[in-house]
Design a protein around this motif. Structure first.
Motif, PDB file in Angstrom:
ATOM      1  N   LEU A  26      60.056  73.765 -17.785  1.00  0.00           N
ATOM      2  CA  LEU A  26      58.805  73.454 -18.473  1.00  0.00           C
ATOM      3  C   LEU A  26      58.055  72.296 -17.824  1.00  0.00           C
ATOM      4  O   LEU A  26      56.830  72.259 -17.878  1.00  0.00           O
ATOM      5  CB  LEU A  26      59.076  73.151 -19.950  1.00  0.00           C
ATOM      6  N   THR A  27      58.771  71.363 -17.211  1.00  0.00           N
ATOM      7  CA  THR A  27      58.070  70.257 -16.556  1.00  0.00           C
ATOM      8  C   THR A  27      57.368  70.719 -15.287  1.00  0.00           C
ATOM      9  O   THR A  27      56.462  70.040 -14.808  1.00  0.00           O
ATOM     10  CB  THR A  27      59.015  69.091 -16.216  1.00  0.00           C
ATOM     11  N   ASP A  28      57.773  71.867 -14.736  1.00  0.00           N
ATOM     12  CA  ASP A  28      57.032  72.417 -13.602  1.00  0.00           C
ATOM     13  C   ASP A  28      55.654  72.900 -14.035  1.00  0.00           C
ATOM     14  O   ASP A  28      54.700  72.825 -13.268  1.00  0.00           O
ATOM     15  CB  ASP A  28      57.799  73.577 -12.962  1.00  0.00           C
ATOM     16  N   LYS A  29      55.560  73.402 -15.269  1.00  0.00           N
ATOM     17  CA  LYS A  29      54.287  73.916 -15.764  1.00  0.00           C
ATOM     18  C   LYS A  29      53.474  72.841 -16.488  1.00  0.00           C
ATOM     19  O   LYS A  29      52.268  72.767 -16.342  1.00  0.00           O
ATOM     20  CB  LYS A  29      54.538  75.086 -16.712  1.00  0.00           C
ATOM     21  N   TYR A  30      54.154  72.027 -17.286  1.00  0.00           N
ATOM     22  CA  TYR A  30      53.497  70.978 -18.057  1.00  0.00           C
ATOM     23  C   TYR A  30      53.850  69.625 -17.454  1.00  0.00           C
ATOM     24  O   TYR A  30      54.540  69.535 -16.455  1.00  0.00           O
ATOM     25  CB  TYR A  30      53.923  71.040 -19.533  1.00  0.00           C
ATOM     26  N   LEU A  31      53.402  68.579 -18.072  1.00  0.00           N
ATOM     27  CA  LEU A  31      53.709  67.230 -17.589  1.00  0.00           C
ATOM     28  C   LEU A  31      55.136  66.843 -17.937  1.00  0.00           C
ATOM     29  O   LEU A  31      55.707  67.329 -18.909  1.00  0.00           O
ATOM     30  CB  LEU A  31      52.731  66.222 -18.213  1.00  0.00           C
ATOM     31  N   PRO A  32      55.747  65.943 -17.166  1.00  0.00           N
ATOM     32  CA  PRO A  32      57.109  65.482 -17.494  1.00  0.00           C
ATOM     33  C   PRO A  32      57.139  64.729 -18.828  1.00  0.00           C
ATOM     34  O   PRO A  32      56.146  64.131 -19.241  1.00  0.00           O
ATOM     35  CB  PRO A  32      57.461  64.532 -16.352  1.00  0.00           C
ATOM     36  N   SER A  33      58.288  64.758 -19.456  1.00  0.00           N
ATOM     37  CA  SER A  33      58.474  64.066 -20.729  1.00  0.00           C
ATOM     38  C   SER A  33      59.751  63.224 -20.660  1.00  0.00           C
ATOM     39  O   SER A  33      60.844  63.727 -20.926  1.00  0.00           O
ATOM     40  CB  SER A  33      58.581  65.076 -21.872  1.00  0.00           C
ATOM     41  N   PRO A  34      59.604  61.942 -20.280  1.00  0.00           N
ATOM     42  CA  PRO A  34      60.799  61.091 -20.198  1.00  0.00           C
ATOM     43  C   PRO A  34      61.540  60.969 -21.528  1.00  0.00           C
ATOM     44  O   PRO A  34      62.759  60.880 -21.559  1.00  0.00           O
ATOM     45  CB  PRO A  34      60.256  59.734 -19.757  1.00  0.00           C
ATOM     46  N   LYS A  35      60.798  60.991 -22.630  1.00  0.00           N
ATOM     47  CA  LYS A  35      61.437  60.887 -23.940  1.00  0.00           C
ATOM     48  C   LYS A  35      62.351  62.087 -24.190  1.00  0.00           C
ATOM     49  O   LYS A  35      63.460  61.943 -24.697  1.00  0.00           O
ATOM     50  CB  LYS A  35      60.385  60.801 -25.046  1.00  0.00           C
ATOM     51  N   ALA A  36      61.904  63.275 -23.824  1.00  0.00           N
ATOM     52  CA  ALA A  36      62.717  64.478 -24.030  1.00  0.00           C
ATOM     53  C   ALA A  36      63.974  64.430 -23.175  1.00  0.00           C
ATOM     54  O   ALA A  36      65.054  64.797 -23.629  1.00  0.00           O
ATOM     55  CB  ALA A  36      61.907  65.728 -23.700  1.00  0.00           C
ATOM     56  N   PHE A  37      63.861  63.964 -21.935  1.00  0.00           N
ATOM     57  CA  PHE A  37      65.026  63.892 -21.062  1.00  0.00           C
ATOM     58  C   PHE A  37      65.979  62.774 -21.477  1.00  0.00           C
ATOM     59  O   PHE A  37      67.110  62.720 -21.014  1.00  0.00           O
ATOM     60  CB  PHE A  37      64.598  63.707 -19.605  1.00  0.00           C
ATOM     61  N   PHE A  38      65.533  61.889 -22.352  1.00  0.00           N
ATOM     62  CA  PHE A  38      66.412  60.848 -22.893  1.00  0.00           C
ATOM     63  C   PHE A  38      67.086  61.321 -24.180  1.00  0.00           C
ATOM     64  O   PHE A  38      68.286  61.137 -24.364  1.00  0.00           O
ATOM     65  CB  PHE A  38      65.605  59.573 -23.155  1.00  0.00           C
ATOM     66  N   VAL A  39      66.324  61.947 -25.062  1.00  0.00           N
ATOM     67  CA  VAL A  39      66.822  62.293 -26.396  1.00  0.00           C
ATOM     68  C   VAL A  39      67.737  63.521 -26.373  1.00  0.00           C
ATOM     69  O   VAL A  39      68.828  63.496 -26.954  1.00  0.00           O
ATOM     70  CB  VAL A  39      65.641  62.524 -27.367  1.00  0.00           C
ATOM     71  N   ILE A  40      67.324  64.590 -25.727  1.00  0.00           N
ATOM     72  CA  ILE A  40      68.070  65.853 -25.787  1.00  0.00           C
ATOM     73  C   ILE A  40      69.485  65.724 -25.222  1.00  0.00           C
ATOM     74  O   ILE A  40      70.442  66.173 -25.869  1.00  0.00           O
ATOM     75  CB  ILE A  40      67.289  66.985 -25.095  1.00  0.00           C
ATOM     76  N   PRO A  41      69.707  65.107 -24.060  1.00  0.00           N
ATOM     77  CA  PRO A  41      71.097  64.995 -23.588  1.00  0.00           C
ATOM     78  C   PRO A  41      71.984  64.131 -24.487  1.00  0.00           C
ATOM     79  O   PRO A  41      73.165  64.427 -24.658  1.00  0.00           O
ATOM     80  CB  PRO A  41      70.972  64.367 -22.201  1.00  0.00           C
ATOM     81  N   ILE A  42      71.414  63.084 -25.068  1.00  0.00           N
ATOM     82  CA  ILE A  42      72.215  62.237 -25.958  1.00  0.00           C
ATOM     83  C   ILE A  42      72.608  63.005 -27.211  1.00  0.00           C
ATOM     84  O   ILE A  42      73.775  63.009 -27.615  1.00  0.00           O
ATOM     85  CB  ILE A  42      71.457  60.947 -26.317  1.00  0.00           C
ATOM     86  N   VAL A  43      71.648  63.675 -27.821  1.00  0.00           N
ATOM     87  CA  VAL A  43      71.944  64.434 -29.038  1.00  0.00           C
ATOM     88  C   VAL A  43      72.837  65.629 -28.714  1.00  0.00           C
ATOM     89  O   VAL A  43      73.823  65.884 -29.398  1.00  0.00           O
ATOM     90  CB  VAL A  43      70.633  64.895 -29.719  1.00  0.00           C
ATOM     91  N   GLY A  44      72.503  66.370 -27.661  1.00  0.00           N
ATOM     92  CA  GLY A  44      73.258  67.567 -27.331  1.00  0.00           C
ATOM     93  C   GLY A  44      74.642  67.288 -26.787  1.00  0.00           C
ATOM     94  O   GLY A  44      75.570  68.061 -27.004  1.00  0.00           O
ATOM     95  N   GLY A  45      74.803  66.204 -26.078  1.00  0.00           N
ATOM     96  CA  GLY A  45      76.087  65.951 -25.448  1.00  0.00           C
ATOM     97  C   GLY A  45      76.984  64.986 -26.187  1.00  0.00           C
ATOM     98  O   GLY A  45      78.198  65.042 -26.045  1.00  0.00           O
ATOM     99  N   LEU A  46      76.423  64.126 -27.009  1.00  0.00           N
ATOM    100  CA  LEU A  46      77.230  63.084 -27.638  1.00  0.00           C
ATOM    101  C   LEU A  46      77.356  63.276 -29.142  1.00  0.00           C
ATOM    102  O   LEU A  46      78.462  63.417 -29.656  1.00  0.00           O
ATOM    103  CB  LEU A  46      76.613  61.710 -27.342  1.00  0.00           C
ATOM    104  N   PHE A  47      76.235  63.330 -29.849  1.00  0.00           N
ATOM    105  CA  PHE A  47      76.284  63.388 -31.303  1.00  0.00           C
ATOM    106  C   PHE A  47      76.885  64.687 -31.815  1.00  0.00           C
ATOM    107  O   PHE A  47      77.600  64.701 -32.807  1.00  0.00           O
ATOM    108  CB  PHE A  47      74.887  63.194 -31.899  1.00  0.00           C
ATOM    109  N   ILE A  48      76.608  65.783 -31.141  1.00  0.00           N
ATOM    110  CA  ILE A  48      77.128  67.064 -31.606  1.00  0.00           C
ATOM    111  C   ILE A  48      78.650  67.086 -31.542  1.00  0.00           C
ATOM    112  O   ILE A  48      79.306  67.653 -32.423  1.00  0.00           O
ATOM    113  CB  ILE A  48      76.492  68.218 -30.806  1.00  0.00           C
ATOM    114  N   ASP A  49      79.236  66.438 -30.528  1.00  0.00           N
ATOM    115  CA  ASP A  49      80.702  66.396 -30.431  1.00  0.00           C
ATOM    116  C   ASP A  49      81.318  65.682 -31.626  1.00  0.00           C
ATOM    117  O   ASP A  49      82.322  66.142 -32.182  1.00  0.00           O
ATOM    118  CB  ASP A  49      81.127  65.713 -29.139  1.00  0.00           C
ATOM    119  N   PHE A  50      80.713  64.581 -32.044  1.00  0.00           N
ATOM    120  CA  PHE A  50      81.234  63.841 -33.196  1.00  0.00           C
ATOM    121  C   PHE A  50      81.089  64.650 -34.482  1.00  0.00           C
ATOM    122  O   PHE A  50      82.000  64.707 -35.303  1.00  0.00           O
ATOM    123  CB  PHE A  50      80.532  62.492 -33.346  1.00  0.00           C
TER     124      PHE A  50
END
Length: 64
Positions: A26-50
């Motif tokens: 999606l960043t190839d088509k739209y503008l980059p989103s640093p917030k999304a690249f910060f939030v999604i890996p933390i929630v998807g990789g860390l919080f879901i495990d707990f």
């Protein structure tokens, strides 16, 4: 918002790397989103495990 939504859909497919691949596409088509690249890996990789560990433990104790 589109990049964050793509990441959320990727997590819904089951893994965080799929979310990152969706966001990169999606960043190839739209503008980059640093917030999304910060939030999604933390929630998807860390919080879901707990939460998964807590939910599985709860239901195992409920069945005993």
């Amino acid at each position: 918002a589109a990049v964050m939504t793509g990441g959320h859909c990727g997590c819904g497919f089951g893994t965080t790397p799929k979310a990152l691949a969706n966001m990169e596409a999606l960043t190839d088509k739209y503008l980059p989103s640093p917030k999304a690249f910060f939030v999604i890996p933390i929630v998807g990789g860390l919080f879901i495990d707990f939460f998964n560990a807590a939910i599985i433990t709860f239901f195992i104790n409920l069945v005993k």
